[in-house]
Structure formats: structure tokens, C-alpha cells
Design an enzyme around this catalytic site. Sequence first.
Site, mmCIF file in Angstrom:
data_model
loop_
_atom_site.group_PDB
_atom_site.id
_atom_site.type_symbol
_atom_site.label_atom_id
_atom_site.label_comp_id
_atom_site.label_asym_id
_atom_site.label_seq_id
_atom_site.Cartn_x
_atom_site.Cartn_y
_atom_site.Cartn_z
ATOM 1 N N ASN A 162 2.485 5.855 4.566
ATOM 2 C CA ASN A 162 1.720 4.761 5.173
ATOM 3 C C ASN A 162 0.522 5.267 5.957
ATOM 4 O O ASN A 162 -0.506 4.590 6.036
ATOM 5 C CB ASN A 162 2.616 3.900 6.059
ATOM 6 C CG ASN A 162 3.521 3.014 5.229
ATOM 7 O OD1 ASN A 162 3.335 2.905 4.011
ATOM 8 N ND2 ASN A 162 4.491 2.398 5.847
ATOM 9 N N SER A 166 8.152 1.074 9.393
ATOM 10 C CA SER A 166 7.070 1.759 8.690
ATOM 11 C C SER A 166 6.152 2.482 9.654
ATOM 12 O O SER A 166 5.427 3.386 9.258
ATOM 13 C CB SER A 166 6.209 0.757 7.922
ATOM 14 O OG SER A 166 6.990 -0.054 7.123
ATOM 15 N N GLU A 226 11.496 8.308 2.974
ATOM 16 C CA GLU A 226 11.093 9.200 4.060
ATOM 17 C C GLU A 226 12.205 9.187 5.102
ATOM 18 O O GLU A 226 12.554 8.131 5.625
ATOM 19 C CB GLU A 226 9.771 8.730 4.684
ATOM 20 C CG GLU A 226 8.573 8.977 3.774
ATOM 21 C CD GLU A 226 7.275 8.387 4.311
ATOM 22 O OE1 GLU A 226 6.214 8.978 4.082
ATOM 23 O OE2 GLU A 226 7.311 7.313 4.950
HETATM 24 N N1 LIG Z 1 7.131 -4.817 3.218
HETATM 25 C C1 LIG Z 1 7.068 -3.556 2.877
HETATM 26 O O1 LIG Z 1 6.410 -3.215 1.882
HETATM 27 C C2 LIG Z 1 7.796 -2.508 3.686
HETATM 28 C C3 LIG Z 1 7.992 -1.241 3.137
HETATM 29 C C4 LIG Z 1 8.740 -0.297 3.840
HETATM 30 C C5 LIG Z 1 9.235 -0.607 5.102
HETATM 31 N N2 LIG Z 1 9.005 -1.864 5.634
HETATM 32 C C6 LIG Z 1 9.577 -2.151 6.956
HETATM 33 O O2 LIG Z 1 10.774 -2.887 6.745
HETATM 34 C C7 LIG Z 1 10.997 -3.750 7.848
HETATM 35 C C8 LIG Z 1 11.158 -5.173 7.336
HETATM 36 O O3 LIG Z 1 9.930 -5.590 6.735
HETATM 37 P P1 LIG Z 1 9.871 -6.739 5.634
HETATM 38 O O4 LIG Z 1 8.560 -6.643 4.997
HETATM 39 O O5 LIG Z 1 11.107 -6.679 4.796
HETATM 40 O O6 LIG Z 1 9.930 -8.046 6.563
HETATM 41 P P2 LIG Z 1 10.275 -9.537 6.164
HETATM 42 O O7 LIG Z 1 9.580 -10.390 7.116
HETATM 43 O O8 LIG Z 1 10.066 -9.763 4.709
HETATM 44 O O9 LIG Z 1 11.872 -9.630 6.410
HETATM 45 C C9 LIG Z 1 12.473 -9.513 7.665
HETATM 46 C C10 LIG Z 1 13.817 -10.224 7.633
HETATM 47 O O10 LIG Z 1 14.490 -9.981 8.853
HETATM 48 C C11 LIG Z 1 15.189 -11.143 9.222
HETATM 49 N N3 LIG Z 1 15.491 -11.110 10.645
HETATM 50 C C12 LIG Z 1 14.670 -11.354 11.699
HETATM 51 N N4 LIG Z 1 15.331 -11.230 12.862
HETATM 52 C C13 LIG Z 1 16.608 -10.904 12.543
HETATM 53 C C14 LIG Z 1 17.774 -10.655 13.307
HETATM 54 N N5 LIG Z 1 17.765 -10.727 14.635
HETATM 55 N N6 LIG Z 1 18.926 -10.349 12.671
HETATM 56 C C15 LIG Z 1 18.960 -10.302 11.326
HETATM 57 N N7 LIG Z 1 17.876 -10.513 10.541
HETATM 58 C C16 LIG Z 1 16.712 -10.820 11.152
HETATM 59 C C17 LIG Z 1 14.250 -12.251 8.818
HETATM 60 O O11 LIG Z 1 14.954 -13.473 8.672
HETATM 61 C C18 LIG Z 1 13.684 -11.727 7.498
HETATM 62 O O12 LIG Z 1 14.445 -12.153 6.395
HETATM 63 C C19 LIG Z 1 9.815 -3.576 8.784
HETATM 64 O O13 LIG Z 1 10.158 -2.643 9.778
HETATM 65 C C20 LIG Z 1 8.744 -3.005 7.867
HETATM 66 O O14 LIG Z 1 7.796 -2.234 8.538
HETATM 67 C C21 LIG Z 1 8.319 -2.809 4.938
#
Ligand SMILES: NC(=O)c1ccc[n+]([C@@H]2O[C@H](COP(=O)([O-])OP(=O)(O)OC[C@H]3O[C@@H](n4cnc5c(N)ncnc54)[C@H](O)[C@@H]3O)[C@@H](O)[C@H]2O)c1
Length: 596
Positions: free
Chosen positions: A192, A121, A154
Site C-alpha cells: 500500500n 492496511s 503481509e
Molecule cells: N478494501 C480493501 O481492498 C482492503 C485490502 C486489505 C486490507 N483492508 C483493510 O481491511 C479492513 C476492512 O476493510 P473493508 O474494506 O473490508 O471494509 P468494509 O467497510 O467493506 O467492511 C467492514 C465491515 O466491518 C463491519 N463492522 C463494523 N463495526 C463492527 C464491529 N464492531 N463488529 C463487527 N463488525 C463490524 C461492518 O459492518 C462491515 O461489514 C480495514 O482495516 C482495511 O484497511 C482493506
Amino acid sequence: MAREFTRVGVVGLGTMGAGIVEVFARNGIDVVAVEISEAALERGRVTMTGSTDRAVAKGKLAEADRDALLARVDFQVGLDALHSVDLVVEAVPEHLDLKQRIFAELDKVCKPETILATNTSSLSVTEISVATTRPNQVIGIHFFNPAPVMKLVEVVRTVVTSPDVVADVEALCERLGKVDVTISDRAGFIANALLFGYLNHAVSMVEARYATREDIDAAMKLGCGLPMGPLALMDLIGLDTAYEILDTMYRRGGRDRRHAPVPLIKQMVTAGLLGRKSGRGFYTYERPGSPVVVPDDQTPVTSQSALADGARGIAKVGVVGSGTMATGIIEVFAKAGYEVVSVTRGAEKSAKVFEAVKTSLNKGVVRGKLSEVDRDAALGRINWSATLEHLADVDLVVEAVVEELSVKKALFASLDEICKPGVVLATTTSSLPVIDVAMATQRPADVVGLHFFNPAPIMPLVEVVQTIRTSAETTATAKAVCAALGKTGVICGDRSGFIVNALLFPYLNDAVKMLEASYSTADDIDYAMKLGCGYPMGPFELLDVVGLDVSLAIQRELYLELREPGFAPAPLLEHLVTAGYLGRKSGRGFRDHTRR
Ligand SMILES: NC(=O)c1ccc[n+]([C@@H]2O[C@H](COP(=O)([O-])OP(=O)(O)OC[C@H]3O[C@@H](n4cnc5c(N)ncnc54)[C@H](O)[C@@H]3O)[C@@H](O)[C@H]2O)c1
């Protein structure tokens, strides 16, 4: 030849990853879904099946389609499972070193032609790409939360991403039923960058106890038509993720203080209050991962009767003024059964207001929302006057005269002389300090702000502004009156912009600054906010409706009162106003309305 994406990989099945897997599988694409451990894999699987089961329950997905969708997903632990996919979307936590490590490994595991995408993000896609030997095949594919629902993606190209990779990913987004905007690699991209300053500001309001979580969320939903309030959204995003995004944006985006994460966020993350995913964040949820909010110790207790809260009984209401707001407010009170005394500056003005109220009520009759009997009764409840003396026996006065402090102060001084003791004196000011008006009387404890939104008969929100001198009884009365009018009264402190304008206008101003910096177009920025965040209008559409002059004036007030450098009005906004481009009302603002 464009690439075919028949098999893709998703790394990380958290809040975003699980949704992204669903998006691909729903569109007939095989997915290898990878997590770090069996336990995390199981959590991801549960999130995904929960989401698809809900879609089935809502009739949005047939059972057979759900089964086919799930059959397309191959759940695996470890990146090695990704050796044969055509594209990988990484969705692990927002840490640069973690993402770089994963990309370096993906580079080794995946086929040479595989495109490697990050769902980051806020981190630099460029910095992530240089961890591989194929930075030209690295791209940002930024989905929005919840990924199966939000239409926007995006697409982030770096200076080295190959044009054919960009084109193929854009075509893939279209196949997924998404609308994409393609942009360059800047912290927070479009959505964002415009959203997180607002979210952080909303958290600072909670931290400062400026308003409650419920009132802040209700204000933005009811005042701006947003699908959810900022604190509910923080819970959906995840506070840990939001913290990382803010922190990165602060460091990458020019150290704008508005992106420095509010300390409360860090405290909540440390305490394990991550939002929906942990079952508790700003709100408490039925269980981890559930969207259902349950009451907790911060849930406001609503007593059965307003009088129990100390509210005074109100039967007769005076409304002073003859403009748009006064007219709407008179109608609202009369329709709700109050006896109304309208005071204007003369019979001619009163006649005009009477006509306007009648026309508006008639519209209700034509639309079948109001009976003729009720219309006549409402009109019959209004007394028309040109002298303030007629307010001697009302229980509440709502002032809606011109937005000039000297005029309002003089009026309140007069009301102080005329009105009986115990009357609640309310101002509808949208930008002046209520305390200034209150101190023009000898009874500041009885003075409160009642900030109605335009058009008052339609908008469901009223901001109840209490000054440091307003009594609890006065606030309770104002809140009870809002409820009797069928509106939601949210209570806030006496600061410039109250809740809604303070949170809304800096965001609009930021959008203008983004346009000014040529990062994106007005159309794409509008799309991003509508399709990525569910806003009913994009920022430029809204600015043209509100009026650029009005927006500039509000932004100036905020800047002057809060001295926040990031609130300085965008020079482009000032230039457009100087040039007479005021929005719809002048035929041209950010868009030309004369040709439509
Ligand atoms: N939360 C949102 O609203 C949102 C929206 C758009 C983009 N994002 C982006 O998406 C990405 C993930 O965010 P999220 O909110 O889903 O996080 P989250 O913490 O909910 O999920 C992350 C997942 O990654 C897994 N993980 C960690 N290390 C790992 C590895 N080495 N191999 C495989 N899996 C692994 C974890 O177990 C976890 O399930 C981030 O870059 C975030 O900025 C988030």
C-alpha cells in the site's frame, strides 16, 4: 510447540472480511464469522456465497467442496461468540478508535493464548496492540483484495510481537497457500505504501479532467499490463476505505502530499459513491456488490464512423526517423494497409530500417501470424526516402527522431513548409512538451502527440496527446488512426509523463526509496507487488528491464515539471546510474544479470 489453528474468528464481513472467511474455510479451518448486526451478517453471508458460487460456476470449486466450506462457517452477531477460537482476524473499517475498542473487548472475550490479528492496511499495529493486555500476541495479517485470489499476505510484527507468534502465523499463511512477507510496522507496509500514492495521483487526473476514467484505466492496463486500472481498483477497494488509508498514510508517513486524499474522494464518499460495494463509484455497477460495470452518463459514446467525429481520412503516412520506435511504427502502419513514406537521414539508414522491418515481419510469418503474401504486400507499401520533400502529399506525418527539442522543432518547421494543408503532424516524444513542437509550425492546431510504446508492433496502447492548441478534428483523426491500427488510443493533456509514465515512474522511484530505507528487500518488494497487486513484474525487475538511466531521466523530468517534492529521484537510483549499473543492458542494475 507450534500452535494448531483449528478454529479461527473473523470480525467484520465487508469487502475483506468475507473473503478472509472464505480463505480459512477453503483450507479446512472452522471459522466463527462475526458482524455487528443481523443485517450486516446477512450482507456478509451473501457476499461470501456469491463469491463461492462464482468459483463453482467457473469450475474452480466443486459443489461438494463449496457446501463443506460453508458448513465450516458459523455466522454470529457480537464478539462473545469468539471465546474458543485460536486466532482472530479483525477486518472492520479503518478507524483506530474502533479497532482499539474491538481489540480491548477481544482481549477480554478470547482465551489467553489466542492470537489477535488485524487486517489493517495503514494503521499502526502497535497502537492497536496496546489496547490489549497481550501486545506480544498481536500481529498484522494483511490480506489483499480479493482475499481468495491474491497470493500475498503481509505479516506485520511490532517491536513487541513474540517471535513464536510470528513463526506460527507464517506457518499458517503457508497452510493457506499464501506467500508471506514479514515486515515491521510502518504506514502502508510494502504494497500500500507503493500503491496508494499512485491511486491518489490517478484520481487527481480525473478530478483535473486531464483524462477520462476509461482512458486512465486503459492506459495502465495496456501500457503496463496491470490486471485493472487505478480507478477500477479504487472501486474494488472501496472509496471510504481508500480515503481512510490515504489519510492515515498521510499522517503517519511523513505528511507526503501525494497521500493527502484528493478532495474528490471525500466528496464521493460523502455522496455514498463507495465503489462496487454501493453499486457506484468511479464506475456504475449492475447492483451493489456486483463486479459488472454498466454504462452511465460518463460512458463515452462511440459513433459508428470516425468521420462522424470529424476525423480526417488518412491514406498515406510519413514516418520520420530510423530508430527502434520509427522502425516499429513503419511496420505497424504498413501492416494495417497504409501507404508509408519512410524518411531517414540516408540510404544506409533506410537499408537498415528496411532490414529490421523485414526481419520483424518474417518473425510474424514464422509464427503463423502473417501470411507471406501479406508480408510482401506490407513491404511493398513502404517507400524509402532520404528527403523530407517526399512528404509533400502525405495525410499524416509521425515524427520519431532523437529526443531533443531543438532537433524536433527544426524538423516540424521544415514539415510546415513541405506538407500540404490539413495534414496531421504527430510527434512520438515521450518526455518533451508537444506544444513546443507545435509552435515551431504555423499550424499548431494540426499538431498532436502520438506516443507509441515499445515494441510498437506489440504494445496495444497509444497515448494521444492534445495540446491547448490541438483542434478537436486533429484529436479525432489521431484517435481514429489508432483504432485503424488495432490499438487503443487514450487521450490526455500535454503534461510531463502523459498518463502512463506519470503514474508509473513515481511508484518505481518510491520502491527504490523503500529499499534505500532498508524497510524490505528487493525480492520481497517485487513479490509484494506481483502477488499482492497482480503486477506482471515487480518494480526492481521492471527498472532493470527499462534501464535505470532511462528511469532516472523520466523521474527527473516529472520532478522538474511538477515540482512535487515526493517525485525527487531516489539518491540510490542516481548512485546506481553513476556507477554504471543501468540494468539488464549493462549486466547489472538492482540485480546481477551476468550470473543468470
Ligand atoms: N478494501 C480493501 O481492498 C482492503 C485490502 C486489505 C486490507 N483492508 C483493510 O481491511 C479492513 C476492512 O476493510 P473493508 O474494506 O473490508 O471494509 P468494509 O467497510 O467493506 O467492511 C467492514 C465491515 O466491518 C463491519 N463492522 C463494523 N463495526 C463492527 C464491529 N464492531 N463488529 C463487527 N463488525 C463490524 C461492518 O459492518 C462491515 O461489514 C480495514 O482495516 C482495511 O484497511 C482493506
